[in-house]
Design an enzyme around this catalytic site. Structure first.
Site, PDB file in Angstrom:
ATOM      1  N   HIS A 176      -5.620  -9.914   4.808  1.00 60.33           N
ATOM      2  CA  HIS A 176      -5.130 -10.059   3.434  1.00 60.33           C
ATOM      3  C   HIS A 176      -3.622  -9.801   3.423  1.00 60.33           C
ATOM      4  O   HIS A 176      -3.079  -9.127   4.302  1.00 60.33           O
ATOM      5  CB  HIS A 176      -5.829  -9.069   2.508  1.00 60.33           C
ATOM      6  CG  HIS A 176      -7.253  -9.402   2.240  1.00 60.33           C
ATOM      7  ND1 HIS A 176      -7.961  -8.850   1.204  1.00 60.33           N
ATOM      8  CD2 HIS A 176      -8.122 -10.243   2.863  1.00 60.33           C
ATOM      9  CE1 HIS A 176      -9.188  -9.326   1.195  1.00 60.33           C
ATOM     10  NE2 HIS A 176      -9.321 -10.174   2.209  1.00 60.33           N
ATOM     11  N   GLU A 182      -1.758  -7.854   1.639  1.00 59.81           N
ATOM     12  CA  GLU A 182      -1.375  -6.438   1.600  1.00 59.81           C
ATOM     13  C   GLU A 182      -1.436  -5.802   2.984  1.00 59.81           C
ATOM     14  O   GLU A 182      -0.547  -5.054   3.382  1.00 59.81           O
ATOM     15  CB  GLU A 182      -2.300  -5.639   0.666  1.00 59.81           C
ATOM     16  CG  GLU A 182      -2.333  -6.118  -0.761  1.00 59.81           C
ATOM     17  CD  GLU A 182      -3.471  -7.102  -1.033  1.00 59.81           C
ATOM     18  OE1 GLU A 182      -3.626  -8.075  -0.259  1.00 59.81           O
ATOM     19  OE2 GLU A 182      -4.191  -6.902  -2.017  1.00 59.81           O
TER      20      GLU A 182
END
Length: 190
Positions: free
Chosen positions: A80, A82
């Site tokens: 992801h 992040e």
């Protein structure tokens, strides 16, 4: 990629004399500038066929980590935006703890990313669009406010939410349309 400036024409003594409202306006401007940078990363993810989410980690006014969604291309469910940004930031400073850092992301983090944000000791999380399906900062659950956890990250949501949300909406609309499009394969009956 140019970094938004967090400096202003005010001196440090002028900054101390700013009202709380003036400090909030200054911080909102900075948050929007960094979110614009995260949107560029989200667009790069979309261009690569990934869900358009972009993230960056900022420490003392410097971008130290960038990430964009890449689970499809990397065959990695943890890739992801992040996580990518925090990995790069941790390498940049030589520490897995990102104390004092702010993470900007175009979509509210999921439970996996929220857990990683807390383990990294990110001080502040700023996200764009809410995620009504997997958001873990208040939309579905709120891991950031769980009192039994020993670290609590300050959360600010809704920064450039319309821009972030519309990018996601356009991406999924195009994906649905391409699945509905008639096949260009020759008719096997003829």
């Amino acid at each position: 990629m140019t970094q938004p400036s967090t400096t202003s024409t005010a001196t440090s003594t002028d900054k101390e004399q700013l009202s709380p409202d003036q400090r909030c306006i200054d911080q909102a401007y900075v948050d929007q500038a960094y979110m614009q940078q995260a949107l560029l990363l989200a667009q790069a993810a979309a261009d690569a066929g990934e869900v358009p989410v972009g993230a960056l980690v900022v420490q003392d006014g410097n971008i130290i980590g960038r990430g964009m969604n890449a689970p499809i291309g990397r065959h990695d469910p943890t890739a992801h935006a992040e996580i990518q940004a925090m990995r790069e930031a941790a390498q940049a400073i030589g520490n897995y703890r990102l104390v004092g850092c702010t993470l900007y992301v175009t979509l509210e983090p999921c439970a996996m990313c929220s857990g990683a944000i807390q383990h990294a000791r990110i001080a502040r999380l700023v996200y764009g669009a809410r995620d009504p399906k997997t958001g873990s900062c208040g939309s579905v659950i709120n891991l950031m406010a769980e009192p039994r956890l020993n670290h609590h990250t300050e959360v600010v949501g809704g920064i450039l939410a319309e821009e972030c949300g519309s990018m996601l909406s356009r991406f999924f609309a195009a994906r649905r349309a391409s699945k509905k499009a008639p096949s260009s394969l020759p008719d096997s009956a003829g």
